[in-house]
Design a protein around this motif. Structure first.
Motif, PDB file in Angstrom:
ATOM      1  N   GLN A  87       0.654  -0.858   0.312  1.00  0.00           N
ATOM      2  CA  GLN A  87       0.212  -0.098  -0.507  1.00  0.00           C
ATOM      3  C   GLN A  87       0.803   1.409   0.061  1.00  0.00           C
ATOM      4  OE1 GLN A  87      -2.770  -0.049   2.834  1.00  0.00           O
ATOM      5  NE2 GLN A  87      -3.111  -2.539   2.693  1.00  0.00           N
ATOM      6  N   ASN A  94      -0.274  -1.241  -6.854  1.00  0.00           N
ATOM      7  CA  ASN A  94      -1.386  -1.248  -7.475  1.00  0.00           C
ATOM      8  C   ASN A  94      -1.812   0.030  -9.024  1.00  0.00           C
ATOM      9  OD1 ASN A  94      -2.391   1.356  -5.609  1.00  0.00           O
ATOM     10  ND2 ASN A  94      -4.190   0.053  -5.453  1.00  0.00           N
ATOM     11  N   LEU A 104      -0.672 -10.923  -5.487  1.00  0.00           N
ATOM     12  CA  LEU A 104      -2.077 -10.569  -6.614  1.00  0.00           C
ATOM     13  C   LEU A 104      -3.058 -10.722  -7.538  1.00  0.00           C
ATOM     14  CD1 LEU A 104      -0.486  -6.814  -6.792  1.00  0.00           C
ATOM     15  CD2 LEU A 104      -0.974  -7.662  -4.705  1.00  0.00           C
TER      16      LEU A 104
END
Length: 600
Positions: free
Chosen positions: A247, A252, A290
């Protein structure tokens, strides 16, 4: 008796305050005895002497005998092959060194021959390292006899070679560390604690090598995770993709980039024992990345080591960290899931290896890359380092490690990006240590560990860039992995291991929490793979570094120990064109590596 000899030398080689105090007490005791002083005074002086010794031992518990710095009966010699052979012949005739070249399984010498490299690569090396011609070799020799003396042999051979000679003689240093993965107690011979005026007079600080309170007896940054009493803190598989480390770097935001077509060499431990593997093996491991369907493809290499490592560490203190390399590879895979990862075992299950094995495997990896057509964009991850003895240990050996520096320059000439862990030996220090070798060198991208708050992890040395590596407790910097239960636990990062661990819900898990700059480095290596893919494999190491630094987020408090800041995947991809301006890359629509050409 051997330890007593080491301890005496430990005290005698130390100058200034401690030696003067110790000598003064001894002289006072002798004077008191000669003057027939009262018994109580003699006993008091003796007590003070003992207390001084114990006090010294308490402050500087990290005293390592020579076995923990270099292989005791081997030396590395480099230079033109004919000159090396002539020097060895002369030494064996004129001295009692009795040198024999180490041979491999095929009974042939294990020397590295630079003549097999392409001419343009040799020309590039010659501009930075005057090692003459394609006749240059790196060779390993054993000192035969009952009492091999590496320091004496090196000094004799270098003297025989003469001033201005192209011959270099080095110890076969140990790599890795038996106690701490990121670096402590490795010293690069240039510690910022060498202030010359500290009352501790060890080179400056009680946190210096040989002075850390995080010693073998209870180092909180032990590889095994001493905060869990040697037990590994299990994580749940679903926590891997959700962890704070991903994060913080905005993983992402990598869009469709996967590192496809990029080769990454990881030089580390292997989770498999040698007797269960051929020398080279392809392994497919399931890692819940992921995307749940993603697999971790590894090409494993288990080379024979020419060094029979001996250790002064008692068996009760030895740790089994064979999963360290897999953990590192798993983090690279998480950032660049389609990169070609090659894991080479250069460290044993206790995280110990030797310099020549590392040199040989780096050379073979780079030589293969040099002749591959077309040459794939290539990276190297080194979550290891070399521990160089400081002056106070009394081991008078050269500290330049020129052979490894040459290998790093070879990688740079070949366009291979080298990422290395900065080290973990700054716990408790008011200022962080400089990076360990090889992360300290300009041609290597040294990675410091950052914490969940985007500040420097309290144990981390300084680096060129920062990436998540966990942290210690706020006040004491002691690790706290035992209390980790979820993906938000900032004490460590989560990665895969081969040996299952029972989680708190009783289920077997192949994921654990771990901490250290060792695990910050692979996150940077994974990002470098994405950058190389985005740059169509045409970026130089310095350009890759510039783009990563350009896309980094400022560290909390703009801590200079974290270099350019904390890596950020999303921002690096969004700012790629801006950061790469002037590099002469193809238009954006042609930037991606051709996935069809990369098949097979």
């Amino acid at each position: 008796m051997r330890y007593l000899i080491y301890l005496i030398r430990f005290y005698l080689v130390r100058p200034r305050l401690y030696r003067w105090v110790l000598a003064s007490l001894v002289l006072l005791g002798i004077a008191a005895a000669l003057l027939q002083a009262p018994l109580w005074l003699l006993l008091l002086l003796l007590l003070l002497l003992l207390l001084l010794i114990l006090f010294r031992r308490q402050i500087y518990p990290n005293f390592y005998p020579p076995e923990e710095y270099f292989v005791q009966d081997q030396i590395i010699i480099s230079g033109p092959a004919a000159q090396v052979d002539q020097l060895i012949a002369r030494a064996n005739q004129q001295t009692n060194l009795n040198l024999r070249e180490v041979t491999g399984a095929d009974a042939g010498p294990v020397r590295l021959r630079f003549g097999q490299l392409p001419e343009p690569l040799l020309a590039c090396l010659n501009r930075c390292y005057e090692f003459a011609t394609a006749e240059f070799v790196l060779a390993l020799f054993r000192l035969e006899g009952n009492r091999p003396d590496v320091a004496r042999a090196i000094h004799q051979l270098q003297k025989m070679a003469g001033t201005g000679s192209q011959i270099r003689v080095e110890p076969n240093w140990l790599t890795g560390s038996p106690w701490d993965i990121g670096g402590s107690p490795w010293d690069i011979g240039g510690s910022p604690w060498d202030i010359g005026g500290s009352p501790w007079d060890i080179g400056g600080s009680p946190w210096d090598i040989g002075g850390s309170p995080w010693d073998i007896g209870g180092s909180p940054w032990d590889i095994g995770g001493s905060s869990t009493n040697g037990e590994r803190a299990a994580a749940l598989p679903e926590q891997f993709a959700q962890q704070w480390a991903f994060q913080n770097i905005e993983l992402n935001g990598r869009n469709d980039l996967t590192g496809r077509g990029v080769r990454v060499g990881v030089f580390d431990t292997s989770p498999f024992p040698d007797d269960q593997l051929p020398q080279v093996r392809n392994e497919l491991l399931a890692v819940a990345e992921l995307r749940p369907t993603q697999q971790l493809h590894l090409q494993l290499r288990h080379p024979d080591s020419p060094a029979a490592l001996q250790s002064a560490i008692p068996d009760s203190k030895k740790l089994d960290v064979r999963d360290h390399g897999l953990f590192v590879a798993g983090l690279i895979n998480a950032v660049a899931p389609e990169a070609d990862i090659r894991l080479c075992r250069v460290l044993g299950p206790d995280n110990r290896g030797d310099l020549f094995l590392l040199l040989r495997e780096l050379f073979l990896f780079l030589a293969e890359t040099a002749v591959t057509d077309p040459k794939p964009p290539t990276l190297i991850n080194l979550s290891l380092g070399i521990r160089i003895p400081p002056e106070w240990v009394g081991i008078q050996l050269p500290k330049q490690v020129e052979s490894l520096q040459l290998m790093m320059q070879l990688a740079n000439c070949l366009g291979v990006v080298v990422v290395a862990a900065a080290g973990n030996n700054s716990a408790g220090a008011t200022q962080p240590e400089v990076a360990n070798l090889p992360a300290f060198w300009p041609s290597v991208l040294g990675v410091a560990a950052s914490n969940k708050r985007n500040g420097r992890a309290c144990f981390s040395n300084s680096g060129d860039i920062g990436a998540p590596g966990g942290d210690g407790q706020v006040d004491t910097c002691e690790p706290n992995l035992a209390n980790c239960t979820d993906a938000e636990c900032g004490a460590g990062v989560i990665g895969p291991v081969l040996l299952s661990v029972k989680s708190k819900n009783g289920a077997a898990s192949h994921y654990i929490f771990w901490h250290g700059s060792s695990f910050a480095a692979p996150l940077v290596a994974g990002l470098a793979a994405l950058v190389q893919q985005r740059g169509r494999g045409q970026l130089t190491p310095s350009q890759v570094r510039r783009i990563i630094e350009c896309g980094a987020m400022p560290a909390a408090g703009e801590d200079p120990a974290l270099g350019a800041g904390i890596i950020n995947v999303r921002q690096t991809m969004e700012r790629f064109d801006e950061c790469a301006a002037g590099f002469g890359l193809p238009p954006e629509e042609n930037q991606m590596v051709d996935t069809k050409a990369s098949d097979g």
